[in-house]
Design a protein around this motif. Structure first.
Motif, mmCIF file in Angstrom:
data_model
loop_
_atom_site.group_PDB
_atom_site.id
_atom_site.type_symbol
_atom_site.label_atom_id
_atom_site.label_comp_id
_atom_site.label_asym_id
_atom_site.label_seq_id
_atom_site.Cartn_x
_atom_site.Cartn_y
_atom_site.Cartn_z
ATOM 1 N N ARG A 1 0.840 -1.212 0.000
ATOM 2 C CA ARG A 1 0.000 0.000 0.000
ATOM 3 C C ARG A 1 0.863 1.246 0.000
ATOM 4 N NH1 ARG A 1 -3.079 -2.605 4.338
ATOM 5 N NH2 ARG A 1 -2.205 -1.042 5.733
ATOM 6 N N ARG A 2 1.865 1.272 0.900
ATOM 7 C CA ARG A 2 2.746 2.449 0.979
ATOM 8 C C ARG A 2 3.512 2.664 -0.319
ATOM 9 N NH1 ARG A 2 6.347 1.181 5.157
ATOM 10 N NH2 ARG A 2 4.944 -0.091 6.348
ATOM 11 N N SER A 3 4.046 1.590 -0.870
ATOM 12 C CA SER A 3 4.810 1.685 -2.111
ATOM 13 C C SER A 3 3.941 2.228 -3.248
ATOM 14 C CB SER A 3 5.359 0.304 -2.479
ATOM 15 O OG SER A 3 5.941 0.318 -3.751
ATOM 16 N N TRP A 4 2.729 1.713 -3.394
ATOM 17 C CA TRP A 4 1.846 2.165 -4.466
ATOM 18 C C TRP A 4 1.366 3.588 -4.248
ATOM 19 C CZ3 TRP A 4 -1.333 -2.982 -4.708
ATOM 20 C CH2 TRP A 4 -0.560 -3.953 -5.348
ATOM 21 N N LEU A 5 1.194 3.996 -2.987
ATOM 22 C CA LEU A 5 0.866 5.390 -2.701
ATOM 23 C C LEU A 5 2.007 6.295 -3.134
ATOM 24 C CD1 LEU A 5 -0.828 5.222 0.819
ATOM 25 C CD2 LEU A 5 -1.824 6.235 -1.237
ATOM 26 N N ASN A 6 3.234 5.922 -2.770
ATOM 27 C CA ASN A 6 4.410 6.724 -3.115
ATOM 28 C C ASN A 6 4.630 6.809 -4.619
ATOM 29 O OD1 ASN A 6 4.923 7.207 -0.416
ATOM 30 N ND2 ASN A 6 6.388 5.529 -0.231
ATOM 31 N N LYS A 7 4.281 5.766 -5.347
ATOM 32 C CA LYS A 7 4.455 5.739 -6.799
ATOM 33 C C LYS A 7 3.275 6.366 -7.538
ATOM 34 C CE LYS A 7 7.246 1.558 -6.770
ATOM 35 N NZ LYS A 7 7.266 0.112 -7.103
ATOM 36 N N GLY A 8 2.223 6.738 -6.801
ATOM 37 C CA GLY A 8 1.051 7.343 -7.420
ATOM 38 C C GLY A 8 0.117 6.339 -8.085
ATOM 39 N N ARG A 9 0.256 5.066 -7.767
ATOM 40 C CA ARG A 9 -0.609 4.042 -8.366
ATOM 41 C C ARG A 9 -1.985 3.985 -7.702
ATOM 42 N NH1 ARG A 9 2.188 -1.527 -9.153
ATOM 43 N NH2 ARG A 9 0.264 -1.833 -10.299
ATOM 44 N N LEU A 10 -2.091 4.582 -6.515
ATOM 45 C CA LEU A 10 -3.381 4.689 -5.859
ATOM 46 C C LEU A 10 -3.381 5.904 -4.964
ATOM 47 C CD1 LEU A 10 -4.324 2.636 -2.848
ATOM 48 C CD2 LEU A 10 -2.038 2.268 -3.644
ATOM 49 N N ARG A 11 -4.579 6.278 -4.525
ATOM 50 C CA ARG A 11 -4.749 7.448 -3.677
ATOM 51 C C ARG A 11 -5.279 7.022 -2.314
ATOM 52 N NH1 ARG A 11 -8.752 10.059 -7.845
ATOM 53 N NH2 ARG A 11 -9.501 7.981 -7.462
ATOM 54 N N ARG A 12 -5.071 7.850 -1.325
ATOM 55 C CA ARG A 12 -5.594 7.564 0.017
ATOM 56 C C ARG A 12 -7.111 7.413 -0.016
ATOM 57 N NH1 ARG A 12 -1.549 7.766 3.487
ATOM 58 N NH2 ARG A 12 0.236 9.092 3.037
ATOM 59 N N ARG A 13 -7.746 8.171 -0.865
ATOM 60 C CA ARG A 13 -9.199 8.085 -1.019
ATOM 61 C C ARG A 13 -9.614 6.681 -1.476
ATOM 62 N NH1 ARG A 13 -11.826 12.071 -5.256
ATOM 63 N NH2 ARG A 13 -9.671 11.856 -5.851
ATOM 64 N N ASP A 14 -8.825 6.075 -2.370
ATOM 65 C CA ASP A 14 -9.121 4.709 -2.818
ATOM 66 C C ASP A 14 -9.085 3.740 -1.641
ATOM 67 O OD1 ASP A 14 -9.194 5.590 -5.493
ATOM 68 O OD2 ASP A 14 -7.031 5.254 -5.716
ATOM 69 N N ILE A 15 -8.081 3.900 -0.789
ATOM 70 C CA ILE A 15 -7.944 3.024 0.381
ATOM 71 C C ILE A 15 -9.139 3.206 1.306
ATOM 72 C CG2 ILE A 15 -6.546 2.498 2.416
ATOM 73 C CD1 ILE A 15 -4.080 3.271 0.729
ATOM 74 N N ARG A 16 -9.507 4.458 1.572
ATOM 75 C CA ARG A 16 -10.668 4.720 2.439
ATOM 76 C C ARG A 16 -11.954 4.132 1.857
ATOM 77 N NH1 ARG A 16 -8.507 9.873 2.737
ATOM 78 N NH2 ARG A 16 -10.089 10.625 1.288
ATOM 79 N N ASN A 17 -12.163 4.328 0.562
ATOM 80 C CA ASN A 17 -13.406 3.886 -0.081
ATOM 81 C C ASN A 17 -13.522 2.376 -0.214
ATOM 82 O OD1 ASN A 17 -14.255 6.508 -0.346
ATOM 83 N ND2 ASN A 17 -13.589 6.698 -2.466
ATOM 84 N N HIS A 18 -12.398 1.687 -0.253
ATOM 85 C CA HIS A 18 -12.416 0.228 -0.487
ATOM 86 C C HIS A 18 -11.637 -0.512 0.594
ATOM 87 C CE1 HIS A 18 -14.116 1.058 -4.422
ATOM 88 N NE2 HIS A 18 -13.142 1.925 -4.621
ATOM 89 N N TRP A 19 -11.708 -0.030 1.836
ATOM 90 C CA TRP A 19 -10.927 -0.642 2.923
ATOM 91 C C TRP A 19 -11.344 -2.091 3.166
ATOM 92 C CZ3 TRP A 19 -6.468 -0.162 4.979
ATOM 93 C CH2 TRP A 19 -6.173 -0.793 6.195
ATOM 94 N N ASN A 20 -12.637 -2.355 3.269
ATOM 95 C CA ASN A 20 -13.106 -3.731 3.550
ATOM 96 C C ASN A 20 -13.665 -4.391 2.326
ATOM 97 O OD1 ASN A 20 -12.487 -3.887 6.310
ATOM 98 N ND2 ASN A 20 -14.299 -2.691 6.791
#
Length: 98
Positions: free
Chosen positions: A79-98
């Motif tokens: 998750r951290r690596s893909w966030l740093n590379k711009g492959r996903l956004r924090r909003r994506d993680i929040r919206n699809h956490w479970n």
């Protein structure tokens, strides 16, 4: 590596154990590309597509099937690596956490 879809992740629901449903627009070619771009952690492969996390497991003979998972299931370092590379956004993680 070859992607081979599983009916339990497609509509209509199959009898017996049910998996998470894959989006209807996710076809064989996209799934194969996700598998090729995925990262191996233990015996599972993880990928991200349109902000959704996918996990793939090997069925044998280098065939894999994948399915959507919540971000809670994706190893934190990915998750951290893909966030740093711009492959996903924090909003994506929040919206699809479970």
């Amino acid at each position: 590596m070859r992607y081979e879809g599983s009916r339990k992740h497609r509509e209509p629901w199959q009898p017996g154990r049910r998996g998470t449903l894959c989006p209807s627009h996710l076809d064989q070619s996209i799934a194969q590309r996700l598998l090729e771009e995925s990262e191996l952690v233990g015996n599972k492969r993880y990928a991200v597509y349109e902000g959704i996390a996918y996990c793939a497991q090997q069925d044998g003979n280098d065939r894999w099937h994948g399915y959507p998972v919540g971000w809670v299931e994706v190893p934190e370092r990915l998750r951290r690596s893909w966030l740093n590379k711009g492959r996903l956004r924090r909003r994506d993680i929040r919206n699809h956490w479970n």
